[in-house]
Structure formats: structure tokens, C-alpha cells
Design a protein around this motif. Sequence first.
Motif, PDB file in Angstrom:
ATOM      1  N   SER A   1       0.826  -1.212   0.000  1.00  0.00           N
ATOM      2  CA  SER A   1       0.000   0.000   0.000  1.00  0.00           C
ATOM      3  C   SER A   1       0.857   1.258   0.000  1.00  0.00           C
ATOM      4  O   SER A   1       0.426   2.309  -0.480  1.00  0.00           O
ATOM      5  N   LEU A   2       2.078   1.166   0.530  1.00  0.00           N
ATOM      6  CA  LEU A   2       2.958   2.335   0.578  1.00  0.00           C
ATOM      7  C   LEU A   2       3.814   2.482  -0.671  1.00  0.00           C
ATOM      8  O   LEU A   2       4.354   3.564  -0.929  1.00  0.00           O
ATOM      9  N   GLN A   3       3.964   1.407  -1.446  1.00  0.00           N
ATOM     10  CA  GLN A   3       4.797   1.481  -2.646  1.00  0.00           C
ATOM     11  C   GLN A   3       4.255   2.479  -3.662  1.00  0.00           C
ATOM     12  O   GLN A   3       5.019   3.090  -4.415  1.00  0.00           O
ATOM     13  N   SER A   4       2.944   2.640  -3.641  1.00  0.00           N
ATOM     14  CA  SER A   4       2.335   3.569  -4.601  1.00  0.00           C
ATOM     15  C   SER A   4       2.221   4.990  -4.047  1.00  0.00           C
ATOM     16  O   SER A   4       1.693   5.878  -4.710  1.00  0.00           O
ATOM     17  N   LEU A   5       2.723   5.200  -2.820  1.00  0.00           N
ATOM     18  CA  LEU A   5       2.617   6.511  -2.188  1.00  0.00           C
ATOM     19  C   LEU A   5       3.494   7.515  -2.928  1.00  0.00           C
ATOM     20  O   LEU A   5       4.667   7.252  -3.204  1.00  0.00           O
ATOM     21  N   ASP A   6       2.931   8.643  -3.205  1.00  0.00           N
ATOM     22  CA  ASP A   6       3.664   9.746  -3.831  1.00  0.00           C
ATOM     23  C   ASP A   6       4.085  10.709  -2.737  1.00  0.00           C
ATOM     24  O   ASP A   6       3.268  11.462  -2.213  1.00  0.00           O
ATOM     25  N   ILE A   7       5.375  10.684  -2.371  1.00  0.00           N
ATOM     26  CA  ILE A   7       5.830  11.496  -1.251  1.00  0.00           C
ATOM     27  C   ILE A   7       5.674  12.988  -1.535  1.00  0.00           C
ATOM     28  O   ILE A   7       5.437  13.787  -0.615  1.00  0.00           O
ATOM     29  N   GLU A   8       5.755  13.367  -2.804  1.00  0.00           N
ATOM     30  CA  GLU A   8       5.558  14.785  -3.136  1.00  0.00           C
ATOM     31  C   GLU A   8       4.102  15.197  -2.904  1.00  0.00           C
ATOM     32  O   GLU A   8       3.827  16.332  -2.526  1.00  0.00           O
ATOM     33  N   GLN A   9       3.188  14.261  -3.119  1.00  0.00           N
ATOM     34  CA  GLN A   9       1.787  14.548  -2.825  1.00  0.00           C
ATOM     35  C   GLN A   9       1.578  14.685  -1.316  1.00  0.00           C
ATOM     36  O   GLN A   9       0.797  15.518  -0.864  1.00  0.00           O
ATOM     37  N   VAL A  10       2.296  13.880  -0.526  1.00  0.00           N
ATOM     38  CA  VAL A  10       2.238  14.007   0.938  1.00  0.00           C
ATOM     39  C   VAL A  10       2.695  15.403   1.355  1.00  0.00           C
ATOM     40  O   VAL A  10       2.080  16.046   2.210  1.00  0.00           O
ATOM     41  N   VAL A  11       3.777  15.882   0.743  1.00  0.00           N
ATOM     42  CA  VAL A  11       4.271  17.234   1.032  1.00  0.00           C
ATOM     43  C   VAL A  11       3.199  18.261   0.714  1.00  0.00           C
ATOM     44  O   VAL A  11       2.951  19.200   1.490  1.00  0.00           O
ATOM     45  N   GLN A  12       2.541  18.085  -0.428  1.00  0.00           N
ATOM     46  CA  GLN A  12       1.508  19.032  -0.848  1.00  0.00           C
ATOM     47  C   GLN A  12       0.303  18.993   0.089  1.00  0.00           C
ATOM     48  O   GLN A  12      -0.262  20.034   0.448  1.00  0.00           O
ATOM     49  N   ILE A  13      -0.085  17.801   0.533  1.00  0.00           N
ATOM     50  CA  ILE A  13      -1.252  17.649   1.412  1.00  0.00           C
ATOM     51  C   ILE A  13      -0.972  18.236   2.795  1.00  0.00           C
ATOM     52  O   ILE A  13      -1.775  18.978   3.349  1.00  0.00           O
ATOM     53  N   THR A  14       0.191  17.876   3.357  1.00  0.00           N
ATOM     54  CA  THR A  14       0.479  18.241   4.743  1.00  0.00           C
ATOM     55  C   THR A  14       1.047  19.641   4.906  1.00  0.00           C
ATOM     56  O   THR A  14       0.919  20.251   5.973  1.00  0.00           O
ATOM     57  N   GLY A  15       1.734  20.136   3.878  1.00  0.00           N
ATOM     58  CA  GLY A  15       2.429  21.409   4.011  1.00  0.00           C
ATOM     59  C   GLY A  15       3.761  21.282   4.700  1.00  0.00           C
ATOM     60  O   GLY A  15       4.403  22.280   5.028  1.00  0.00           O
ATOM     61  N   VAL A  16       4.237  20.039   4.934  1.00  0.00           N
ATOM     62  CA  VAL A  16       5.519  19.791   5.601  1.00  0.00           C
ATOM     63  C   VAL A  16       6.563  19.442   4.545  1.00  0.00           C
ATOM     64  O   VAL A  16       6.310  18.628   3.651  1.00  0.00           O
ATOM     65  N   ALA A  17       7.724  20.044   4.645  1.00  0.00           N
ATOM     66  CA  ALA A  17       8.791  19.802   3.680  1.00  0.00           C
ATOM     67  C   ALA A  17       9.222  18.344   3.682  1.00  0.00           C
ATOM     68  O   ALA A  17       9.235  17.684   4.727  1.00  0.00           O
ATOM     69  N   ARG A  18       9.615  17.863   2.505  1.00  0.00           N
ATOM     70  CA  ARG A  18      10.034  16.460   2.380  1.00  0.00           C
ATOM     71  C   ARG A  18      11.204  16.157   3.311  1.00  0.00           C
ATOM     72  O   ARG A  18      11.250  15.084   3.940  1.00  0.00           O
ATOM     73  N   ASP A  19      12.165  17.064   3.401  1.00  0.00           N
ATOM     74  CA  ASP A  19      13.326  16.835   4.253  1.00  0.00           C
ATOM     75  C   ASP A  19      12.920  16.688   5.715  1.00  0.00           C
ATOM     76  O   ASP A  19      13.521  15.900   6.459  1.00  0.00           O
ATOM     77  N   ASP A  20      11.907  17.437   6.149  1.00  0.00           N
ATOM     78  CA  ASP A  20      11.451  17.338   7.543  1.00  0.00           C
ATOM     79  C   ASP A  20      10.727  16.019   7.795  1.00  0.00           C
ATOM     80  O   ASP A  20      10.868  15.426   8.872  1.00  0.00           O
ATOM     81  N   ILE A  21       9.944  15.578   6.812  1.00  0.00           N
ATOM     82  CA  ILE A  21       9.277  14.271   6.957  1.00  0.00           C
ATOM     83  C   ILE A  21      10.329  13.172   7.068  1.00  0.00           C
ATOM     84  O   ILE A  21      10.240  12.286   7.926  1.00  0.00           O
ATOM     85  N   ALA A  22      11.342  13.246   6.227  1.00  0.00           N
ATOM     86  CA  ALA A  22      12.409  12.247   6.254  1.00  0.00           C
ATOM     87  C   ALA A  22      13.192  12.316   7.561  1.00  0.00           C
ATOM     88  O   ALA A  22      13.534  11.276   8.156  1.00  0.00           O
ATOM     89  N   ALA A  23      13.484  13.529   8.032  1.00  0.00           N
ATOM     90  CA  ALA A  23      14.230  13.683   9.285  1.00  0.00           C
ATOM     91  C   ALA A  23      13.454  13.101  10.452  1.00  0.00           C
ATOM     92  O   ALA A  23      14.029  12.449  11.342  1.00  0.00           O
ATOM     93  N   ALA A  24      12.138  13.333  10.479  1.00  0.00           N
ATOM     94  CA  ALA A  24      11.303  12.784  11.552  1.00  0.00           C
ATOM     95  C   ALA A  24      11.292  11.266  11.495  1.00  0.00           C
ATOM     96  O   ALA A  24      11.385  10.585  12.536  1.00  0.00           O
ATOM     97  N   ALA A  25      11.176  10.700  10.297  1.00  0.00           N
ATOM     98  CA  ALA A  25      11.164   9.243  10.143  1.00  0.00           C
ATOM     99  C   ALA A  25      12.472   8.637  10.645  1.00  0.00           C
ATOM    100  O   ALA A  25      12.466   7.638  11.381  1.00  0.00           O
ATOM    101  N   ARG A  26      13.598   9.238  10.286  1.00  0.00           N
ATOM    102  CA  ARG A  26      14.895   8.710  10.714  1.00  0.00           C
ATOM    103  C   ARG A  26      15.054   8.850  12.229  1.00  0.00           C
ATOM    104  O   ARG A  26      15.544   7.938  12.898  1.00  0.00           O
TER     105      ARG A  26
END
Length: 903
Positions: free
Chosen positions: A464-489
Motif C-alpha cells: 500500500s505504501l509502494q504507490s505513495l507519492d511522497i511529493e503529494q504528501v508534502v503538498q497535502i500536509t504542508g511539511v517539507a520532504r526533508d522534515d518528513i524524512a528527518a522525523a522518520a529517521r
Amino acid sequence: MATIKLTIDNVAVEVEEGKTVLDAAQSASIYVPALCADPDLKPYGGCRLCIVEIEGRDALPTSCTTAAAEGMVVHTRSERVNEVRRRIVELIRADHDDNCRLCPKNEFCDLQRVTNYVSIEPQETKKLAGITDVDRSHPFIVIDRRRCILCAKCVRVCEEVQGVGALEMVGQGFSAKITAIGDKTLAESTCESCGQCLDRCPAAGIITKIYRLPTEEVKTVCPYCGVGCGIYLGIYGNQLACVRGDKESPVNNGNLCVKGRFGVVDVINDLERLTSPLVRKNGQLVEATWDEAMDVIGSKLASYKGDQFAAISSAKSTNEDNYVVQKLARTVMGTNNIDHCARLCHSPTLAGLITSFGSGAMTNPIGEISEAKCIFAIGTDTTATHPIVGLQVKKAVNRNGAKLIVANPRQIDLCRFASLWLRHRPGTDVALLCGMAWVILDEQLYDRSFIEERCEDFNAFEKSLQSLDIEQVVQITGVARDDIAAAARMYAENSPASILYAMGITQHSHGTDNVLAIANLAMLTGNIGKPSSGVNPLRGQNNVQGACDMGCLPDFYPGYQPVPDPAARQKFEAAWGCSLPSEAGLTISEIFDAAREGKIKALYVIGENPAISEPDSTRVREALEKLEFLVVQDLFLTETGQFADIVLPASTFAERDGTFTNTERRVQRVRRAIEPVGQSRADWQITCQIAKNLGGNGFDYNHPSQIMEEISKLVPSYGGISYERLETGGLQWPCPTPEHPGTPVLHAERFARGKGKFVPVQYRPPLEQPDEEYPLVLTTGRSLYQFHTGTMTRRVGGLNELKGEELVEINPKDATALGIADGGVIRIISRRGQVVARAKVTEVSPEGVIFMSFHFAETATNLLTNPALDPVAKIPELKVCTVRIEEADESELPEPAYEEALF
């Protein structure tokens, strides 16, 4: 940990390496005078009273700052030590008001104890000139510099424990004094009114305005949020005099917030408490006898048995109270129409975590949070809503170096301590959480062995996550991709990691998906079933966990045994000696919808105020008006009670025995401290009398301990819980047998359902989106200084001074665009209603978002909120609705609903 051996006053002492000499002496019950030392604070050595003589050393070091060493020989009472210590005490008392008889801490004063220990009489001390002014600006706290001994414990606890830093010491010598930062008054400072300063003060340099020396104390549990802090109620006569924290409580270790310390006495002693039943006659509620009220209830409810009846129980009442309410609904009234306020706060927690883990409760103890290496706080304003949990988070960061990730649209207080703040848009939590999971999978940061050994359905989740568009997540949430990645790590690489969440996660039309996404994240990283890890929902009210445990839910019997399950139903039919309805009942929102449609005709409400707490409150008030018979049972005549045909006076937690179950599943004793006011009675007593009047069997209890005995026989997780065992402390369920020690950490060896279940989720937006007519998003929450619908806290004058009206947070950019000034009067309009309140222009709320609490009946926020429901948990979308704002006139601002309590 290695230990060391030393000798203190000819006593052999063994302590852990790293402990101080003072620690060692105290562990051996050897008294060493110390006015500035505190186990929660860093060693200070300021008062110098704890000096000792150590063989082989010339100086007299302070024992609180001296590390114990192997073979050390210590003397705490030598002639040399006593002479120096006596001089120190003389100097302290020379600058101290010695009128002990008039001092509020007389006989409870550490300075008195030290004076007696060194054998100094007050008249022996020569008085010197010092600071004598008093700061009385704060509604609860007084800084009395005439009695201050400059130990700095107040300054240090405010900084080191609370993380607030409102106080400082200025000046030198006899001009030194304690003051608020910037030499302000305490009322002008950043003080959060917790009272930790006065609690730690060894003399009476900081005291409370409402203090009265108690003649006795009773140990019990705080009646506010779900943390379940241990407290002592001080009693003078048959009235409460004061409250102090229980230092032996593993929940709070003596710490309290402003409501727990200062928000109890005035409520219990309030002159507007209901003291006798009220019966509606000729349209008016008038005083009546218990017999008259019970006769009316018995005759009326007898005609509404079955699904024409519903009951709403109370998350503020005891487990025993709640158990008998659901038993009345099912066995006497013949319906499963029983629910309570968990529907409005944590029903998605129950639905989501039961699906993923098999148990819908907080997995780890509060006390473990401070030892986590990473804390992910999402959808929780912890320091405002659960301040004592907030202390654990601050300790983890400030003392133990933990990483803190805060995910919140608002710039809450926790952001000050965060390593990373994710400011996502309201209602986009699923997208954010799935984005973090995508990064963890993409970078192979997941715990493969844990997943393979302990979980199932991972492949479907991964797909279910393989089809996830991380850029769309950025657009939906308003959170920068680098911050999402930093939080995950940060979350994946710093184990053990703990997730904290509250109603910012659950109060959505997709609240269950939010909880499932959190559970997925915890399992993905193996952060479950281990100390200081887990998924930890923070419950809103003091016994919302217990009310759920007791079966005050339309689809579960006590202990989460499903109503549709024939085996569960047969078990309770055999225990209760009657047949039970097989269909699940209605939730709170469905009860009010059914009442509007004329299907629910009679309602029994205990300790809740749905006229204020339910979304789209106009709809609820219409339902209350349409009911043929309404019974309300409460401490005060609430906004809901004003619709009632019968109002019954309940006693408070201080006037009854019972148990509460806190957010970490800890069952604790509640003890009667004073006699009930007037003719008020405990909820369980009232409910049992109603049941017996209606012909119910099995309600002949003489004490709530007998109810707990019945609970322990029917609820496996409470099987080993009894009043006898609880006398020595709380127990965390599951506690299945009388020998079982309780279970601090859930899912340690295996999940409650066997294997943890990954559940794919997809982002669904909130059901209302900003548009041209309603361009702003309204989100809601709570204040540190008020609680729930204000039924209790708004009767405390000091709390009303600290926050006495609704202030609508609005971002400066939005305010400028709308021509709104800070403090200006505005009208907030949604598709369901409108309210008028003052604006607070602040960057705490992001652009496009306004924030309101729901504590103030005169500006009832829930007139605006959206009643749209999560399809699984049936929780309303209280956290997101769209509104517009217009300027309003000062004359339109409503008068305070509790005006007399402001003074």
C-alpha cells in the motif's frame, strides 16, 4: 550498577556508585539538615547546612554536592560540624520573620525542624535588616520575602522540573531576593501556576492564598485529567482546606498542575452545589425530597423500557458508579443504549488499537516516558492538557538528551523543547504518518526481525505504501520532504521511542485511520512491547479509561467483551440472572439523533454536559427539548440540567469511596475525605436505588468494594484487583489473579490478539474544506487553566483570573486581512451556528487556521463544530470545520456564565 561502601556516624552504608553523601545518609535514615537539597533537583549546596566532616579532609564539604566514595568515613554531628551549622542557622534566622504562630507553615516548616535540631531559640538570634516586601499579585501564590531563606529551590524547580524559568534570584547579601524574571510581579511573569515553588519551599517564602492548616489528611486521586495524580486532601472540620501532591505516587511523584493543586477546594466547597433533588413543576425546577424524585423516576422510566431509553454515564465517576449504570441499562431497562464521553475523545483508540494490537489502551507507564530516546508527540498539547506527562517529556529532553518530534498545526509549548516541529495542516495526520512510514521502508530502517516474529499482514501494508507519492504528501500536509524524512529517521533510529497522542489524532472523521497509522509506525520500527516505547494515548478525563473498562459502551460488556458474541452474552446473562438484548446500542451522537426523531424518549445523564460538549450543540439542545423524560445527575445545575425533568444531587470524589483507572491502566483507590454535602449521594447509590425501584435484581450493594468484587469475577483483566490490594498502591491491568503484580507494559511477549496486525490506510481529507464562503479552518482544544465544559473549574475564582473568557487565536496575517485587532470582538460563523468572542492575534495559530477551546458556555464553541462521524468509531469531527469571521460590536459580547466566580 556498581555499589560502594562507606561509614556514616559509625553506621555501615552501601549505595549505588554516583550517589552523594547526603543520598547515602538518607538511605540509612540518618538525618542531615538540608534546606536547599531536593531529589528532583541538581545538587546546589547553597544553604550549607548539610556540611559534614570526612576523615582525611580539612574542609567541611556540603554532603549534597560530595560524591560518596569507597571506604569514606563521615561524621554528620561532630562538634566542629555542629558549631558551624549553628552559626549558619543563626544567620538564616537573622533575616527571617520568626513569628511562627502566625506563619501558615507552622509545624510543617523545615527551618523549624533544623532550628530545633541545632537547639537555637528564636530570641537568641539578632535581627538584621533585609528585604521585607510581599508580592500578592498572583491569584493563588504569594511571594513573602520576609520569610524567604534564599535557598533558591523555587527558582530551580521552575527551571529544572517545570522548564518554565519564571523566577530568578537578584541582588546580593541582605539585598538578595526572589522575584519573577525581569523583576516583574508573579502575575506579569511566565508562571504557569503549578505551585511547585510553594510545594518545595522549606519555609514560607512562597505560600498559597487559600491555605488553611488541615487537622487531618486523606489520600486519594485527582479528579481532573486522565493522568491520575495521587493527592492528599487536607481537611478542616468537614470541609476541604488544601491539596498537596502524594510524593509516593508513581504517577506524579508529588508534582501537580494548577488545576490539581488549586482547582479542587473551591469546587467541593462551592455554595451552589446541588444539595437536594429538583423536580420540574409548572415548568420550573423546584426542590423535592428523595422519595418524591424517586417515585417520579420509577413511574416514568417503567414506561420507557427497551430501546426508547438511553443512558450516558460519566468519565468523572468511579468504576463502581459506571459499572452499575451499564448494568441498569442492560438488565433493568433492556437496552444497550449506553455510552459516555469516550465517544467524543478516544473511541478511535479503542477501535484502532484493538484491531492492530488486540487491546485499546496505553501500552506503557507514564514514568517510563522520561527514559525514551525519542518521543513523537502528535495531536497532543501535552503541557496544557496533561501537564504531569509534560514533565516526563521535558525530563527526557533536558536531562536525558532524548529527541522530541512535535507534530501539531499550532506552535504549542512543547515546540520549545523539540528537536523537530512538523507543522502539518489540520486533518492531514494520515498522510504525514504514511509519509514517515514510506521513508522508513525506503531507507530500510524498519525492524525486520520484529515484523517477521511478531506481526502479520506486513506485505499488504508494504504494498500500500509502494504507490505513495511522497511529493503529494508534502503538498497535502504542508511539511517539507526533508522534515518528513528527518522525523522518520529520528523515530526509527532512536530506540526506545514512544508515541504520545490525544484528541488531535482521534477527533476526526478519519480518527480510526489515524490510530491505525500510528500503530503501523510503532510495529514497523519494533517500538512496542518494550520499556519506554509503545503507543500511548493520553485520556482526557480522570476515569475515561475506567468507564470504557466497565462496559459503558453500546457494543461492549465490561472488559471489552463484545455484545454480539453469544458466549459473552450468555456469560453475563448467567451472572446477572436475566436475558440481555443481542444488538449493539446507540452511540452518544446517535442517541441525540434518535431523540430528535422521537425514537429515544427517556434519557438518564450522569456527570456529563452534552449541551456544551457535543458538536453542533443546537442539534443536541433540540434533542433534549424533544425528550419526554430527562434525568440529570450532577454536582451543579449544568446547561444540560436546565432541560431536565428531574435533577439529582451527586456527591463529589472527595465524598465517596471507589476506584479510578487512569490513562496508563492503573486502578487506584478513591477515598471519602468528608461527608456528602446536603442530601447529595454517590452515583452508584442513586443508580442502584433507581434500579431497585424499577424491579431490578442484583443491586443490593452496601459498599463499592462489593461492586469491585463483582467486577473482578466478570472482567478477566480486573480479576486480581480488590480494595485490599489497592490499599498499598495502584495496579495496572491486566491483573488476572490475586497474586498477579499487574502489567506495566502491554504486548511484551506477544500481542493481546496474538500477532500485531498491519492495516493499510489511505489519506481522506476532512469533510469540510475552506471555500469562498467559509475560508478559515477552526480547530479546537483545551486550556491549561480550565477543564472540559467548565462545570468545575469555572467555579474557581483564581482559574477565572488566569483564563476567564474565550480568546479566539488568529494569525496576524489573517487578522490584518480582516481588519481585526488584538482583543477586538469578532463573530465566528460556521454552517451550523455562530458565536461572539474576543480575538487573540498570535502566531501560535498558522495562517488560515483559528483556534478555540470549549470551556465557556457563553461562547459555546460546539455550536460551530461538525457532527460528521468517523464511520468506525462514530466520533465527531471536532478538530476541523470551516468558518468565516466578521467584526462584531462590544455590546454583542455575552456576559460570563459564571460571573460571580470571577471575583
